[in-house]
Design a protein around this motif. Structure first.
Motif, short mmCIF file in Angstrom:
data_model
loop_
_atom_site.label_atom_id
_atom_site.label_comp_id
_atom_site.label_asym_id
_atom_site.label_seq_id
_atom_site.Cartn_x
_atom_site.Cartn_y
_atom_site.Cartn_z
N GLU A 1 0.82 -1.21 0.00
CA GLU A 1 0.00 0.00 0.00
C GLU A 1 0.85 1.26 0.00
O GLU A 1 0.38 2.34 -0.36
CB GLU A 1 -0.94 -0.01 1.20
N LYS A 2 2.11 1.17 0.39
CA LYS A 2 3.01 2.32 0.42
C LYS A 2 3.64 2.60 -0.93
O LYS A 2 4.24 3.65 -1.14
CB LYS A 2 4.11 2.11 1.47
N ASP A 3 3.55 1.66 -1.85
CA ASP A 3 4.18 1.80 -3.16
C ASP A 3 3.43 2.77 -4.06
O ASP A 3 2.21 2.93 -3.94
CB ASP A 3 4.27 0.45 -3.87
#
Length: 272
Positions: A186-188
């Motif tokens: 989800e941080k990408d």
């Protein structure tokens, strides 16, 4: 492989270890073979004795028995070879290096996968040590290869270059739709990885779409592949983590578990 807009090979080496039906592989190879190019079916016997024993020779002939009647399309040249070596991997690599091949292609029938008849760790070792590009294609003996919908999982633009080029050739010929898939966290920011690929496809006028998924890499790819895809094309490089994508057991798991054929292309640094 030439880099002139067409992903073509001049000499392709196809190791065989048992009797198998490869009529579809001939058609598949022809999409990427240079005009007048050569393919060789190779069986490696493991023996310290020269000449090899009659039993080993019979096993070698049995392994190539279903390929020796195959004829090349157009000007394709088809050859057959038996090589004696200290190991299967050494025999394959020696043949590839000494005879100037530019691709090693492993072909595996998916209906045999439940019998553990993939090359397994031998494929891994060839992939890790091959001085030239190496590919693995899974297929079904009872179903012709189709290319209407192609899934390309990626982790970086360079990692997918060969898979993209080969998918582009197929898409141009068959009017395929290509789905570019990035599996991350989800941080990408998937745009950094996806945009160079989709820009390339758009520039070539090919039908395509892009999707971003989170989760375990193999399981997430397999879940998407269940949605009526005809082929998964994946690329890998020889770079170390975190730059490499699909090697070793991951590739084996995709080939064994995928509901559709899988093409994995392992390139080398010199080909980047």
């Amino acid at each position: 492989m030439e880099n002139n807009g067409e992903a073509v090979y001049k000499k392709i080496l196809i190791p065989v270890s048992r009797t198998t039906n490869m009529k579809y592989i001939m058609e598949f190879v022809n999409h990427f073979l240079h005009e007048g190019g050569k393919i060789t079916f190779l069986h490696v016997t493991v023996s310290n004795t020269i000449p090899i024993s009659p039993g080993e020779w019979r096993r070698a002939l049995n392994a190539i028995s279903t390929t020796h009647m195959l004829k090349g399309e157009g000007s394709m040249q088809v050859y057959y070879a038996v090589k004696n070596s200290s190991s299967i991997v050494t025999g394959i690599l020696d043949e590839a290096w000494s005879e100037g091949y530019d691709l090693i292609l492993f072909a595996n029938s998916t209906y045999r996968r439940h019998l553990n008849h993939l090359f397994g760790n031998k494929i891994d070792e060839v992939i890790c040590n091959s001085p030239i590009e190496t590919a693995v294609i899974s297929y079904r003996d009872d179903m012709p290869l189709k290319y209407g919908r192609i899934l390309i999982p990626i982790s970086g633009y360079k990692h997918a270059l060969r898979a993209i080029k080969m998918a582009e050739l197929l898409a141009k010929k068959y009017g395929s739709e290509i789905t570019v898939m990035y599996v991350g966290t989800e941080k990408d920011d998937p745009r950094q990885v996806i945009t160079p690929v989709t820009s390339d496809l758009k520039g070539n006028g090919l039908k395509h779409r892009a999707i971003f998924r989170t989760g375990p890499v193999v399981e997430t790819i397999l879940a998407e592949a269940e949605k009526n895809y005809d082929l998964i094309a994946i690329g890998a490089t020889e770079r170390q983590q975190p730059y490499n994508f699909v090697t070793g057991s991951t590739a084996d798991r995709l080939i064994k578990k995928s509901s559709c054929p899988v093409l994995m292309i392992k390139t080398t640094s010199s080909a980047q």
